[in-house]
Enzyme design. Structure first.
Site: not given
Length: 441
Positions: A249, A376, A391
Site C-alpha cells: 500500500h 495460526d 503490511s
C-alpha cells in the site's frame, strides 16, 4: 407464412435494439474487457451465460480459446461453459465477441505476460522516505502581537496537498530549511516567490509575504512535512536484478494522509522488539527499531497505491525459500489454506497458517484482491491477528506467490485484505523497463 416472417422481423429488431446493451451486461456478469494471463498457463473465465458467440482476433498467434487457436475468421464458443484461455508465447490480443457471428457484443484485450519467478519476502524493514518537495499538510494562520490572525498562505493561493519546491529560486532542502528561508525573507521585507507542484503534478508560481507572529518569527501560516518513516515488511524481490516490492500500500504523510512523492528513500534492516495487540477497534502494531546507519538493503524509487518499489543493494537470505517461485494469477488462487511469512520477534522470518476466505476476480490492477483470516494459533497468541508493520507480508499458496497482506479489519483483527502479487510484480517490471530505457538512451 406472413405471421412467421413477422415474428422473425420482430426478433431481429429486438436483437438490434438490445445489442448495444449486451456489452455492459456481459461485463457485469463476468466477461471482462481486459484480461491478463501468464504464458503457458491455462486460465478459465467463469461466464455461465446461455449464449453461443463467435470470437475472433486480427492478431493471429499462439492464443487458444477452449483448446482451439484463435483466428481472424472466428471460433464459435458456448458461454454456458468456462472460457479457457491459453497462450504459449507473450503477446497482446484484441478479441471480438459477436452474436450470431454478425452483431458486435464486446471487445476483450488479452495480455499474455511471461512467467515471472521471485523470492518471497517477509523480512522486517525500516522505511525512510523523504518527499520530493515540502508537503503542505494543513492550513493555519499567523497570530500577530496584537492578537490579530492573518492567513498569508491561503491568500496567496497555497493549498493543502501542494508541494513547495523553491523559494526565490532556491531549492528547499527540508522543512527546517523552509522555515529559515521564510524568516530571512521576512526580516528583509522581501516577498516570496514560491515554485509549487500541485496534486495533479502541474507547476505553478505564487507570491506571498511573510508575516511576523507574536513571538517575533516570520511565518506563512501553514503546517508542512517532508517525509515519512516506519516499519513494514518486504513482499518479494527478483533474484537476478534485485528489484523488490514491499508494503502493498502507499506511504502517506501521517496527519493529512497525502501521498509522499519520492525524493530520496531507502529501506534498512529492522529488528522487531515486541507487538502491541489490537484492542477496541484500534489496530495493533509491531514495535520495531532501526537506524539509517544500519545495513541499507536498497533504495526507494516508487511509491504508489500498490506499495513501495526500488532496487536492492543487498540480497537478503530467506530460511524458507532457497529458489524463486512463480507468481499466481488471479485464476489460480483458491479459497482455502495458504501460508504467510513475517517477523514477530527479532529478525527471524516465520511461517504462519492463514485462510484465504475470498478471491476478488480482478482483471485490471486494483487494491484489495484477497480477504484473509489468520488461523495460526501461535500468531494469534502473539499478535491477536494482523497488526501494523505486517503490511507487505507475502502470502504463498500451492508453491506460488499469491499476494501480500495490506490492511486489517478494525472490527476483527484476525481478518484483513491482501493485494494480488501479480499487480505488485507489474510495478517492478515497469520500473526495470524504465531504468533499462534510460540507461540505453
Amino acid at each position: 407464412m406472413k405471421k412467421a416472417k413477422k415474428i422473425i422481423l420482430i426478433n431481429l429488431i429486438l436483437i438490434l435494439l438490445l445489442a448495444p446493451l449486451a456489452s455492459d451486461f456481459l461485463f457485469l456478469v463476468g466477461l471482462p474487457n481486459y484480461c491478463q494471463i501468464i504464458e503457458g498457463n491455462e486460465e478459465e473465465l467463469e461466464i455461465r451465460l446461455p449464449f453461443m458467440v463467435s470470437v475472433s482476433s486480427k492478431q493471429e498467434g499462439s492464443l487458444k480459446v477452449n483448446g482451439r487457436k484463435i483466428t481472424t475468421q472466428g471460433l464459435n464458443v458456448n458461454l454456458t461453459e468456462p472460457l479457457a484461455l491459453q497462450a504459449s508465447s507473450v503477446g497482446r490480443y484484441n478479441l471480438k465477441f459477436k452474436l450470431f457471428g454478425i452483431i458486435p457484443l464486446q471487445r476483450m484485450i488479452v495480455n499474455v505476460m511471461p512467467e515471472v519467478k521471485v523470492v518471497p519476502g517477509g523480512q522486517a524493514i525500516g522505511v525512510t522516505l523523504k518527499s520530493d518537495g515540502i508537503m503542505v499538510v494543513r492550513d493555519s494562520y499567523v497570530e500577530q502581537e496584537d492578537g490579530n490572525k492573518v492567513y498569508p498562505a491561503q491568500e496567496a493561493g497555497i493549498q493543502v496537498g501542494d508541494s513547495l519546491l523553491e523559494i526565490n529560486g532556491v531549492k528547499i532542502k527540508s522543512k527546517h530549511h523552509l522555515a529559515r528561508l521564510i524568516h530571512q525573507s521576512g526580516e528583509r521585507g522581501e516577498k516570496l516567490e514560491l515554485k509549487i507542484r500541485k496534486i495533479n503534478d502541474s507547476i505553478v508560481f505564487k507570491e506571498a509575504m511573510p508575516v511576523k507572529d507574536k513571538s517575533g518569527y516570520y511565518m506563512l501560516g501553514i503546517y508542512v512535512d517532508d517525509g515519512a518513516s516506519g516499519v513494514g515488511t518486504m513482499s518479494f524481490y527478483e533474484f537476478e536484478e534485485g528489484y523488490y516490492g514491499a508494503l502493498g500500500h502507499m506511504i502517506t504523510e501521517d496527519s493529512s494522509q497525502l501521498k509522499v512523492d519520492v525524493g530520496e528513500g531507502e529501506i534498512v534492516r529492522a529488528n522487531i522488539s515486541g507487538i502491541n495487540q489490537s484492542s477496541q477497534g484500534l489496530p495493533g502494531e509491531k514495535l520495531g527499531t532501526f537506524l539509517r546507519e544500519q545495513e541499507i538493503l536498497g533504495n526507494i524509487m516508487k511509491n504508489n497505491s500498490f506499495g513501495i518499489y526500488g532496487k536492492l543493494s543487498v540480497q537478503p537470505e530467506h530460511p524458507h525459500f532457497e529458489k524463486p517461485i512463480p507468481i499466481a494469477s488471479v485464476f489460480e488462487i483458491e479459497e482455502g489454506a495458504a501460508k504467510m511469512y513475517t517477523v514477530i520477534e527479532g529478525g527471524e522470518i516465520e511461517e504462519f497458517e492463514i485462510e484465504i476466505e475470498k478471491v476478488i476476480k480482478q482483471y485490471r490492477p486494483s487494491e484489495k484482491g484477497l480477504v484473509i483470516r489468520i488461523v495460526d494459533q501461535e500468531l494469534l497468541k502473539e499478535s491477536g491477528g494482523i497488526v501494523q508493520g505486517m503490511s507487505g507480508s507475502p502470502i504463498v499458496q500451492n508453491g506460488k506467490l499469491a499476494g501480500a497482506v495490506t490492511h486489517v479489519f478494525l472490527n476483527d483483527s484476525t481478518r484483513g485484505y491482501g493485494i494480488l502479487a501479480q499487480w505488485m510484480v507489474m510495478e517492478t517490471q515497469a520500473l526495470r523497463d524504465k531504468n533499462t530505457r534510460e540507461f540505453a538512451s
